[in-house]
Write a protein that holds these residues in place. Structure first.
Motif, PDB file in Angstrom:
ATOM      1  N   ASN A 266     -28.847 -14.571  61.546  1.00 46.70           N
ATOM      2  CA  ASN A 266     -30.013 -13.893  61.986  1.00 46.70           C
ATOM      3  C   ASN A 266     -31.328 -13.507  61.171  1.00 46.70           C
ATOM      4  OD1 ASN A 266     -31.718 -12.657  64.017  1.00 46.70           O
ATOM      5  ND2 ASN A 266     -30.987 -10.607  63.385  1.00 46.70           N
ATOM      6  N   ARG A 267     -31.654 -14.666  60.543  1.00 44.92           N
ATOM      7  CA  ARG A 267     -32.915 -14.563  59.596  1.00 44.92           C
ATOM      8  C   ARG A 267     -33.573 -15.774  59.741  1.00 44.92           C
ATOM      9  NH1 ARG A 267     -33.017 -16.302  53.149  1.00 44.92           N
ATOM     10  NH2 ARG A 267     -34.445 -14.524  52.355  1.00 44.92           N
ATOM     11  N   PRO A 268     -34.152 -15.605  61.134  1.00 45.23           N
ATOM     12  CA  PRO A 268     -34.964 -16.853  61.553  1.00 45.23           C
ATOM     13  C   PRO A 268     -36.562 -16.918  61.060  1.00 45.23           C
ATOM     14  CG  PRO A 268     -35.088 -14.896  63.060  1.00 45.23           C
ATOM     15  CD  PRO A 268     -33.991 -14.699  62.249  1.00 45.23           C
ATOM     16  N   GLU A 269     -37.040 -16.007  60.473  1.00 46.04           N
ATOM     17  CA  GLU A 269     -38.226 -16.266  59.588  1.00 46.04           C
ATOM     18  C   GLU A 269     -38.153 -16.890  58.545  1.00 46.04           C
ATOM     19  OE1 GLU A 269     -36.102 -12.685  57.591  1.00 46.04           O
ATOM     20  OE2 GLU A 269     -36.066 -13.276  59.779  1.00 46.04           O
ATOM     21  N   LYS A 270     -36.778 -16.930  57.910  1.00 49.46           N
ATOM     22  CA  LYS A 270     -36.347 -17.959  56.939  1.00 49.46           C
ATOM     23  C   LYS A 270     -35.614 -19.178  57.092  1.00 49.46           C
ATOM     24  CE  LYS A 270     -38.526 -15.500  53.578  1.00 49.46           C
ATOM     25  NZ  LYS A 270     -39.721 -15.883  52.857  1.00 49.46           N
ATOM     26  N   ARG A 271     -35.813 -19.528  58.583  1.00 49.29           N
ATOM     27  CA  ARG A 271     -34.814 -20.740  59.013  1.00 49.29           C
ATOM     28  C   ARG A 271     -33.410 -20.408  58.738  1.00 49.29           C
ATOM     29  NH1 ARG A 271     -37.462 -25.954  57.012  1.00 49.29           N
ATOM     30  NH2 ARG A 271     -37.018 -25.107  54.919  1.00 49.29           N
ATOM     31  N   ASN A 272     -33.059 -18.974  58.686  1.00 47.95           N
ATOM     32  CA  ASN A 272     -31.644 -18.822  58.380  1.00 47.95           C
ATOM     33  C   ASN A 272     -31.083 -19.445  57.253  1.00 47.95           C
ATOM     34  OD1 ASN A 272     -31.370 -17.491  60.894  1.00 47.95           O
ATOM     35  ND2 ASN A 272     -31.131 -19.233  62.026  1.00 47.95           N
ATOM     36  N   ALA A 273     -32.101 -19.585  56.263  1.00 46.94           N
ATOM     37  CA  ALA A 273     -31.555 -20.000  54.756  1.00 46.94           C
ATOM     38  C   ALA A 273     -30.414 -18.973  54.218  1.00 46.94           C
ATOM     39  CB  ALA A 273     -32.749 -20.063  53.702  1.00 46.94           C
ATOM     40  N   PHE A 274     -29.521 -19.401  53.555  1.00 48.37           N
ATOM     41  CA  PHE A 274     -28.640 -18.308  52.852  1.00 48.37           C
ATOM     42  C   PHE A 274     -28.983 -17.983  51.657  1.00 48.37           C
ATOM     43  CE2 PHE A 274     -25.826 -20.709  55.878  1.00 48.37           C
ATOM     44  CZ  PHE A 274     -25.244 -19.841  56.642  1.00 48.37           C
ATOM     45  N   ASN A 275     -29.185 -16.434  51.561  1.00 46.70           N
ATOM     46  CA  ASN A 275     -29.343 -15.714  50.431  1.00 46.70           C
ATOM     47  C   ASN A 275     -27.832 -14.812  50.289  1.00 46.70           C
ATOM     48  OD1 ASN A 275     -29.493 -13.805  52.299  1.00 46.70           O
ATOM     49  ND2 ASN A 275     -31.722 -13.021  51.645  1.00 46.70           N
ATOM     50  N   ASP A 276     -28.055 -14.031  49.090  1.00 48.86           N
ATOM     51  CA  ASP A 276     -26.684 -13.305  49.194  1.00 48.86           C
ATOM     52  C   ASP A 276     -26.568 -12.457  50.145  1.00 48.86           C
ATOM     53  OD1 ASP A 276     -26.547 -14.407  46.437  1.00 48.86           O
ATOM     54  OD2 ASP A 276     -27.537 -12.804  45.278  1.00 48.86           O
ATOM     55  N   GLU A 277     -27.564 -11.838  50.796  1.00 49.16           N
ATOM     56  CA  GLU A 277     -27.296 -10.859  51.881  1.00 49.16           C
ATOM     57  C   GLU A 277     -26.649 -11.516  53.084  1.00 49.16           C
ATOM     58  OE1 GLU A 277     -29.681  -7.829  54.598  1.00 49.16           O
ATOM     59  OE2 GLU A 277     -30.942  -9.113  53.469  1.00 49.16           O
ATOM     60  N   LEU A 278     -27.289 -12.765  53.283  1.00 47.21           N
ATOM     61  CA  LEU A 278     -26.611 -13.454  54.303  1.00 47.21           C
ATOM     62  C   LEU A 278     -25.182 -14.044  54.230  1.00 47.21           C
ATOM     63  CD1 LEU A 278     -27.062 -14.507  57.462  1.00 47.21           C
ATOM     64  CD2 LEU A 278     -28.336 -16.416  56.352  1.00 47.21           C
ATOM     65  N   VAL A 279     -24.985 -14.530  53.140  1.00 43.63           N
ATOM     66  CA  VAL A 279     -23.751 -14.871  52.787  1.00 43.63           C
ATOM     67  C   VAL A 279     -22.551 -13.560  52.778  1.00 43.63           C
ATOM     68  CG1 VAL A 279     -21.898 -15.633  51.072  1.00 43.63           C
ATOM     69  CG2 VAL A 279     -24.187 -16.546  51.138  1.00 43.63           C
ATOM     70  N   VAL A 280     -23.191 -12.619  52.388  1.00 36.37           N
ATOM     71  CA  VAL A 280     -22.139 -11.328  52.475  1.00 36.37           C
ATOM     72  C   VAL A 280     -21.906 -10.950  53.817  1.00 36.37           C
ATOM     73  CG1 VAL A 280     -21.931  -8.701  52.005  1.00 36.37           C
ATOM     74  CG2 VAL A 280     -22.608 -10.353  49.964  1.00 36.37           C
TER      75      VAL A 280
ATOM     76  N   SER B 129     -29.714 -23.784  60.546  1.00 39.64           N
ATOM     77  CA  SER B 129     -29.907 -23.165  59.117  1.00 39.64           C
ATOM     78  C   SER B 129     -30.547 -24.359  58.337  1.00 39.64           C
ATOM     79  CB  SER B 129     -28.657 -22.495  58.534  1.00 39.64           C
ATOM     80  OG  SER B 129     -28.993 -22.297  57.062  1.00 39.64           O
ATOM     81  N   SER B 130     -31.199 -23.886  57.512  1.00 37.54           N
ATOM     82  CA  SER B 130     -31.988 -24.882  56.337  1.00 37.54           C
ATOM     83  C   SER B 130     -31.222 -24.785  55.272  1.00 37.54           C
ATOM     84  CB  SER B 130     -33.276 -24.486  56.042  1.00 37.54           C
ATOM     85  OG  SER B 130     -33.151 -23.184  55.729  1.00 37.54           O
ATOM     86  N   GLY B 131     -29.997 -24.322  55.220  1.00 35.21           N
ATOM     87  CA  GLY B 131     -29.252 -24.431  53.966  1.00 35.21           C
ATOM     88  C   GLY B 131     -29.336 -23.211  53.072  1.00 35.21           C
ATOM     89  N   MET B 132     -29.119 -23.467  51.626  1.00 34.18           N
ATOM     90  CA  MET B 132     -29.503 -22.348  50.575  1.00 34.18           C
ATOM     91  C   MET B 132     -30.818 -22.243  50.297  1.00 34.18           C
ATOM     92  SD  MET B 132     -26.143 -22.143  50.412  1.00 34.18           S
ATOM     93  CE  MET B 132     -26.384 -20.707  49.357  1.00 34.18           C
ATOM     94  N   ASP B 133     -30.929 -20.798  50.229  1.00 35.10           N
ATOM     95  CA  ASP B 133     -32.359 -20.532  50.044  1.00 35.10           C
ATOM     96  C   ASP B 133     -33.082 -21.088  48.817  1.00 35.10           C
ATOM     97  OD1 ASP B 133     -34.773 -18.677  49.026  1.00 35.10           O
ATOM     98  OD2 ASP B 133     -33.992 -17.452  50.944  1.00 35.10           O
ATOM     99  N   VAL B 134     -34.347 -21.331  48.816  1.00 31.98           N
ATOM    100  CA  VAL B 134     -34.836 -22.058  47.842  1.00 31.98           C
ATOM    101  C   VAL B 134     -34.900 -21.208  46.518  1.00 31.98           C
ATOM    102  CG1 VAL B 134     -37.308 -21.052  48.092  1.00 31.98           C
ATOM    103  CG2 VAL B 134     -37.089 -23.542  47.012  1.00 31.98           C
TER     104      VAL B 134
ATOM    105  N   ALA C   6     -25.725 -25.733  54.916  1.00 32.95           N
ATOM    106  CA  ALA C   6     -25.521 -25.179  56.210  1.00 32.95           C
ATOM    107  C   ALA C   6     -24.662 -26.543  56.763  1.00 32.95           C
ATOM    108  CB  ALA C   6     -26.856 -25.282  57.034  1.00 32.95           C
ATOM    109  N   MET C   7     -24.895 -27.609  56.427  1.00 37.31           N
ATOM    110  CA  MET C   7     -23.831 -28.669  57.033  1.00 37.31           C
ATOM    111  C   MET C   7     -22.674 -28.508  56.315  1.00 37.31           C
ATOM    112  SD  MET C   7     -24.216 -32.813  56.928  1.00 37.31           S
ATOM    113  CE  MET C   7     -22.665 -33.645  56.860  1.00 37.31           C
ATOM    114  N   GLU C   8     -22.586 -27.978  55.191  1.00 41.15           N
ATOM    115  CA  GLU C   8     -20.971 -27.602  54.524  1.00 41.15           C
ATOM    116  C   GLU C   8     -20.527 -26.597  55.320  1.00 41.15           C
ATOM    117  OE1 GLU C   8     -21.122 -28.704  50.032  1.00 41.15           O
ATOM    118  OE2 GLU C   8     -23.256 -28.053  50.510  1.00 41.15           O
ATOM    119  N   LEU C   9     -21.296 -25.654  55.609  1.00 44.11           N
ATOM    120  CA  LEU C   9     -20.584 -24.644  56.651  1.00 44.11           C
ATOM    121  C   LEU C   9     -20.040 -25.186  57.725  1.00 44.11           C
ATOM    122  CD1 LEU C   9     -20.425 -21.519  57.189  1.00 44.11           C
ATOM    123  CD2 LEU C   9     -22.621 -21.469  58.011  1.00 44.11           C
TER     124      LEU C   9
END
Length: 259
Positions: free
Chosen positions: A18-32, A60-65, A111-114
């Motif tokens: 649930n981080r749609p404004e960032k295309r569900n990119a993974f940051n530390d908060e989303l991973v945790v 998801s667009s994958g890992m956050d830039v 995200a594909m790795e997930l």
């Protein structure tokens, strides 16, 4: 609102990035947040299946830039920053209940790795999926290089990773990357049908069969995950990665030298 949402549909737990404004990119908060929710699902005896999906226009667009930027500035932090990601992704493969990635919009890089760590994948026909790390001078290092060959075969895995190939849902099903494909507006129903087939089987037998199949298909997974990070450490210190991140930020094609 939580960065990871859950919705129980009987014995099925839907986990929603649930981080749609960032295309569900993974940051530390989303991973945790994802790890916490997956651990709870794994420990809940009332849950017999887990479906992972994304809020908004894409999975998801994958890992956050910002992750790439931090790695470029300090390659030495790769192992410590990668560990919680690997541990979280592995939960999907290790929990004793089937896990399904429901993919819409896009599923790129990490995200594909997930999704590969899930047991099964259902994808919208117009969605796209791919591992694009080599375009910026990196390798897929959170399980993609280790898991993809056992899913699509070595030749197709090499094509997808070496050429950073992106495919749509139709092609993904054709090569065995996803189990089922459906029009976008029928994706949820198609996932529900697959879930119903899983729930018709004995949970303990499903759990044991899952463990057997994963052990046979990926007997050296822990060793190959270590090889991934060793390769990524070399990439992270290369001139090509520095050029790749600059080109990405400047929205241009990189000029790689192989150094």
């Amino acid at each position: 609102m939580s960065i990871v949402l859950t919705e129980d549909r009987g014995a099925v737990r839907h986990v929603v990035l649930n981080r749609p404004e960032k295309r569900n990119a993974f940051n530390d908060e989303l991973v945790v947040g994802l790890r916490t929710v997956l651990e709870a699902a794994a420990d809940d005896d009332a849950i017999h299946c887990v479906v992972l999906r994304g809020a908004g226009p894409m999975f998801s667009s994958g890992m956050d830039v910002n992750f790439l930027g931090a790695l470029a500035l300090d390659p030495g932090r790769l192992r410590t920053s990668r560990r919680p990601i690997i541990d979280t992704w592995n939960l999907l493969e290790e929990m004793p209940k089937p896990t399904i990635a429901q993919i819409h919009g896009g599923c790129i890089g990490g995200a594909m790795e997930l999704a590969l760590a899930c047991d099964l994948r259902v994808m919208a026909a117009d969605a796209v999926i791919g591992l694009v790390e080599t375009r910026v001078g990196l390798v897929p290092d959170v399980g993609g290089s280790s898991r993809l060959p056992s899913v699509v075969g070595l030749g197709r895995a090499k094509e997808m990773i070496l050429a950073s190939k992106i495919v749509d849902g139709i092609e993904a099903e054709r090569i065995g990357l996803v189990n089922r494909v459906a029009p976008a507006d029928e994706l949820d129903d198609t996932t529900t049908q697959l879930v119903s087939e899983l729930l018709a089987c004995a949970p303990r037998a499903v759990a044991l069969a899952k463990r057997l199949l994963d052990t046979v298909a990926k007997p050296t997974l822990s060793a190959s995950l270590e090889l991934e990070v060793q390769a990524q450490e070399l990439c992270a210190r290369s001139d090509d990665f520095a050029e790749g991140t600059r080109a990405f930020a400047e929205k241009r094609q990189p000029e790689f030298t192989g150094k």
